[in-house]
Design a protein around this motif. Structure first.
Motif, PDB file in Angstrom:
ATOM      1  N   ALA A 100       0.951  -1.223  -0.027  1.00  0.00           N
ATOM      2  CA  ALA A 100       0.073   0.046  -0.008  1.00  0.00           C
ATOM      3  C   ALA A 100       0.834   1.253  -0.216  1.00  0.00           C
ATOM      4  O   ALA A 100       0.519   2.341  -0.256  1.00  0.00           O
ATOM      5  N   GLY A 101       2.223   1.097   0.003  1.00  0.00           N
ATOM      6  CA  GLY A 101       3.063   2.170   0.039  1.00  0.00           C
ATOM      7  C   GLY A 101       3.008   2.996   1.234  1.00  0.00           C
ATOM      8  O   GLY A 101       3.503   4.026   1.321  1.00  0.00           O
ATOM      9  N   ILE A 102       3.106   2.154   2.549  1.00  0.00           N
ATOM     10  CA  ILE A 102       3.191   3.148   3.636  1.00  0.00           C
ATOM     11  C   ILE A 102       4.669   2.721   4.068  1.00  0.00           C
ATOM     12  O   ILE A 102       5.438   1.730   4.771  1.00  0.00           O
ATOM     13  N   ILE A 103       5.478   4.115   3.964  1.00  0.00           N
ATOM     14  CA  ILE A 103       6.806   4.013   4.098  1.00  0.00           C
ATOM     15  C   ILE A 103       7.313   4.594   5.583  1.00  0.00           C
ATOM     16  O   ILE A 103       6.546   5.558   6.052  1.00  0.00           O
ATOM     17  N   THR A 104       8.065   3.667   6.227  1.00  0.00           N
ATOM     18  CA  THR A 104       8.396   4.003   7.961  1.00  0.00           C
ATOM     19  C   THR A 104       9.681   4.288   8.008  1.00  0.00           C
ATOM     20  O   THR A 104      10.682   4.120   7.211  1.00  0.00           O
ATOM     21  N   ASP A 105      10.082   4.789   9.210  1.00  0.00           N
ATOM     22  CA  ASP A 105      11.348   4.750   9.704  1.00  0.00           C
ATOM     23  C   ASP A 105      11.922   3.125  10.285  1.00  0.00           C
ATOM     24  O   ASP A 105      10.829   2.287  10.033  1.00  0.00           O
ATOM     25  N   GLY A 106      12.960   3.068  10.665  1.00  0.00           N
ATOM     26  CA  GLY A 106      13.505   1.532  10.969  1.00  0.00           C
ATOM     27  C   GLY A 106      13.060   1.245  12.199  1.00  0.00           C
ATOM     28  O   GLY A 106      13.721   0.208  12.654  1.00  0.00           O
ATOM     29  N   HIS A 107      12.439   2.014  13.027  1.00  0.00           N
ATOM     30  CA  HIS A 107      12.210   1.677  14.446  1.00  0.00           C
ATOM     31  C   HIS A 107      11.241   0.642  14.659  1.00  0.00           C
ATOM     32  O   HIS A 107       9.940   0.717  15.034  1.00  0.00           O
ATOM     33  N   HIS A 108      11.804  -0.775  14.767  1.00  0.00           N
ATOM     34  CA  HIS A 108      10.912  -1.910  14.793  1.00  0.00           C
ATOM     35  C   HIS A 108       9.971  -1.884  16.042  1.00  0.00           C
ATOM     36  O   HIS A 108      10.502  -1.354  17.169  1.00  0.00           O
ATOM     37  N   PHE A 136      -1.832  -1.322  10.854  1.00  0.00           N
ATOM     38  CA  PHE A 136      -0.466  -1.542  11.693  1.00  0.00           C
ATOM     39  C   PHE A 136       0.833  -1.858  11.242  1.00  0.00           C
ATOM     40  O   PHE A 136       1.902  -2.145  11.758  1.00  0.00           O
ATOM     41  N   GLN A 137       0.927  -1.804   9.781  1.00  0.00           N
ATOM     42  CA  GLN A 137       2.394  -2.118   9.275  1.00  0.00           C
ATOM     43  C   GLN A 137       2.781  -1.208   8.076  1.00  0.00           C
ATOM     44  O   GLN A 137       1.939  -0.659   7.650  1.00  0.00           O
ATOM     45  N   GLY A 138       3.952  -1.320   7.823  1.00  0.00           N
ATOM     46  CA  GLY A 138       4.775  -0.596   6.761  1.00  0.00           C
ATOM     47  C   GLY A 138       5.854  -1.136   6.219  1.00  0.00           C
ATOM     48  O   GLY A 138       6.147  -2.326   6.808  1.00  0.00           O
ATOM     49  N   VAL A 139       6.675  -0.510   5.531  1.00  0.00           N
ATOM     50  CA  VAL A 139       8.046  -0.925   5.247  1.00  0.00           C
ATOM     51  C   VAL A 139       9.142   0.090   5.312  1.00  0.00           C
ATOM     52  O   VAL A 139       8.674   1.256   5.124  1.00  0.00           O
ATOM     53  N   SER A 140      10.076   0.017   5.788  1.00  0.00           N
ATOM     54  CA  SER A 140      11.303   0.777   6.152  1.00  0.00           C
ATOM     55  C   SER A 140      12.001   1.247   4.921  1.00  0.00           C
ATOM     56  O   SER A 140      11.831   0.319   4.082  1.00  0.00           O
ATOM     57  N   LEU A 141      12.488   2.432   5.023  1.00  0.00           N
ATOM     58  CA  LEU A 141      13.649   2.710   4.005  1.00  0.00           C
ATOM     59  C   LEU A 141      14.514   1.593   3.524  1.00  0.00           C
ATOM     60  O   LEU A 141      14.951   1.360   2.403  1.00  0.00           O
ATOM     61  N   ASP A 142      14.815   0.737   4.498  1.00  0.00           N
ATOM     62  CA  ASP A 142      15.657  -0.336   4.177  1.00  0.00           C
ATOM     63  C   ASP A 142      14.957  -1.671   3.716  1.00  0.00           C
ATOM     64  O   ASP A 142      15.679  -2.689   3.865  1.00  0.00           O
ATOM     65  N   ARG A 143      13.671  -1.560   3.338  1.00  0.00           N
ATOM     66  CA  ARG A 143      13.043  -2.385   2.973  1.00  0.00           C
ATOM     67  C   ARG A 143      12.698  -3.705   3.860  1.00  0.00           C
ATOM     68  O   ARG A 143      12.526  -4.771   3.494  1.00  0.00           O
ATOM     69  N   ASP A 144      12.630  -3.362   5.359  1.00  0.00           N
ATOM     70  CA  ASP A 144      12.149  -4.331   6.304  1.00  0.00           C
ATOM     71  C   ASP A 144      10.597  -3.704   6.502  1.00  0.00           C
ATOM     72  O   ASP A 144      10.449  -2.565   6.501  1.00  0.00           O
ATOM     73  N   VAL A 145      10.015  -4.996   7.045  1.00  0.00           N
ATOM     74  CA  VAL A 145       8.834  -4.787   7.231  1.00  0.00           C
ATOM     75  C   VAL A 145       8.739  -4.339   8.672  1.00  0.00           C
ATOM     76  O   VAL A 145       9.560  -4.715   9.749  1.00  0.00           O
ATOM     77  N   THR A 146       7.928  -3.378   9.262  1.00  0.00           N
ATOM     78  CA  THR A 146       7.696  -2.516  10.329  1.00  0.00           C
ATOM     79  C   THR A 146       6.418  -2.703  11.028  1.00  0.00           C
ATOM     80  O   THR A 146       5.518  -2.922  10.146  1.00  0.00           O
TER      81      THR A 146
END
Ligand code: ADP
Ligand code: ASP
Ligand code: MG
Length: 404
Positions: A100-108, A136-146
């Motif tokens: 869905a394009g929800i981009i987040t920081d990497g703070h798991h 409740f979810q997104g993906v970080s700039l490092d492409r990890d699920v958050t």
């Protein structure tokens, strides 16, 4: 016709029957000609169950893997809802937060949304397809699920509503709106017809978990009107909006309680400039969120400082303070986990003196001791023994005549 975002919480999609009821409502909304984007939470207590499973497997839970685990819950709901919609002849497609394009920081486990790239959702809408998005979810700039922190599906919904220009974000839950107190604690609590973003922020920040705090911040910043309502009765609920001129400014709108914080006390702290600064700097650098702070008047050049931190940060805070205390010539450090905060929230407090006095009198009348106090222009909070918090909420609700 406009676009509406509909978010369904855990109890709203708890089993097959509930999921079919939600699909029915989405189909009904589509028939009115409105476009719909749906956001779903994990079914029932799935997130809690997954967290328990993680603890059973290991004492070490890397944030990246915890997030991978927890996001599975919302995936289940979104796929099942799309199947229920297919049976009703409604074209839909499920999207993970990343899709869905929800981009987040990497703070798991507590990531912040940086950007919403809603292209795929816009394409789906243009093709007449209802997007069903995992909350409740997104993906970080490092492409990890958050994940976005507990209750984060509310935040997903409001962020999407802002990004896609929805007219309203509807939050469907298991109560019929925002009440003057948690209806599970005060059965005679009254449903509020309308609440300002400012009041809702204070309610959410002090334990009224019906909306996640971050979702309210997002709604206020982007001026997204929220409609909190029931997925069981479907009746109109509570509107959370900007303050409008004719809005009735109740002196007190709601009573809340929050048992998520612990109290730390450092005794024998030297009373000189710079000591408090070094203490709270060390806590801030470790990302410990300090809430209430009380410093007593000094005797013989020393004082006691008490403050509260989330239970989840207690270990970190204790380690920091324990190390710092000898360096600043302070005495002992005590942790008290058996406390809860009880708060009154109301926009009308700004212009009505006497609320605090009446609150203290009501608590005193029940022999409930106040251990700490903090205020904002539209809130008064008191720290009490955890075991007395629910009684305090009921007493205050009655003292301020909030019942329906
Ligand atoms: P969902 O799973 O739908 O997100 P939540 O459990 O997160 O639902 O939030 C709904 C719950 O919030 C209600 O069941 C209610 O017990 C609780 N709650 C706490 N304070 C309030 C309040 N002031 N008004 C309404 N509900 C409240
Ligand atoms: N499933 C997540 C939780 O239980 C997110 C949500 O329900 O909003 O916290
Ligand atoms: Mg919730």
């Amino acid at each position: 016709m406009g676009l509406v975002v509909q978010k369904y919480g855990g109890t709203s999609v708890a089993d097959a029957e509930r999921i079919r009821a939600v699909a029915d409502h989405v189909a009904r909304t589509r028939r009115t000609g409105e476009d719909v984007v749906v956001v779903v939470s994990a079914m029932g207590k799935t997130t809690d169950d997954l967290l328990r499973l993680a603890s059973d497997v290991s004492a070490v839970q890397p944030g990246r893997e915890l997030d991978m685990l927890l996001t599975a819950g919302e995936r289940i709901s979104m796929a099942l809802l799309c199947m229920a919609l297919a049976e009703l002849g409604v074209a839909s497609a499920s999207f993970t937060g990343s899709q869905a394009g929800i981009i987040t920081d990497g703070h798991h486990t507590n990531a912040k949304i940086l950007e919403v790239r809603g292209d795929r959702l816009r394409e789906a809408l243009a093709a007449g397809v209802v997007p069903v998005v995992a909350g409740f979810q997104g993906v970080s700039l490092d492409r990890d699920v958050t994940t976005l922190g507990r209750g984060g599906s509310d935040t997903t919904a409001v962020a999407l509503a802002a990004a896609l220009g929805a007219t309203t974000c509807e939050i469907y839950t298991d109560v019929t709106g925002v009440f003057s107190a948690d209806p599970r604690v005060v059965p005679e609590a009254r449903r509020l017809r309308r609440v300002s973003f400012e009041e809702m922020l204070e309610i959410a920040a002090t334990g009224g978990r019906v909306l996640a705090l971050r979702s309210v911040e997002f709604a206020r910043n982007h001026r997204v009107p929220l409609h909190v309502r029931s997925s069981f009765t479907w009746e109109p609920g509570t509107w959370v909006t900007e303050e409008v001129p004719d809005m009735e400014q109740a002196i007190v709108s709601a009573v809340t309680s929050d048992a998520s914080e612990a109290k730390l006390t450092i005794s024998g702290v030297p009373d000189r400039p710079g000591i408090a600064a070094s203490l709270f700097r060390a806590l801030a650098d470790a990302a410990v969120n300090v809430d209430m702070i009380v410093q007593n008047t000094s005797h013989d050049g020393t004082t006691d400082i008490s403050f509260t931190v989330p239970h989840t940060a207690l270990k970190t805070a204790l380690a920091i303070v324990g190390e710092l205390a000898p360096k600043i010539d302070a005495g002992s450090v005590l942790a008290d986990e058996d406390v809860a905060q009880v708060s009154l929230v109301g926009a009308g407090m700004k212009t009505n003196p006497g609320v605090t006095a009446k609150m203290f009198e009501a608590l005193a009348g029940e022999q409930i001791n106040i251990e700490m106090i903090s205020t904002s222009p539209i809130r008064v909070s008191c720290m009490v023994r955890a075991g007395l918090a629910e009684r305090a909420v009921r007493v205050l609700h009655q003292a301020f005549g909030l019942e329906g």
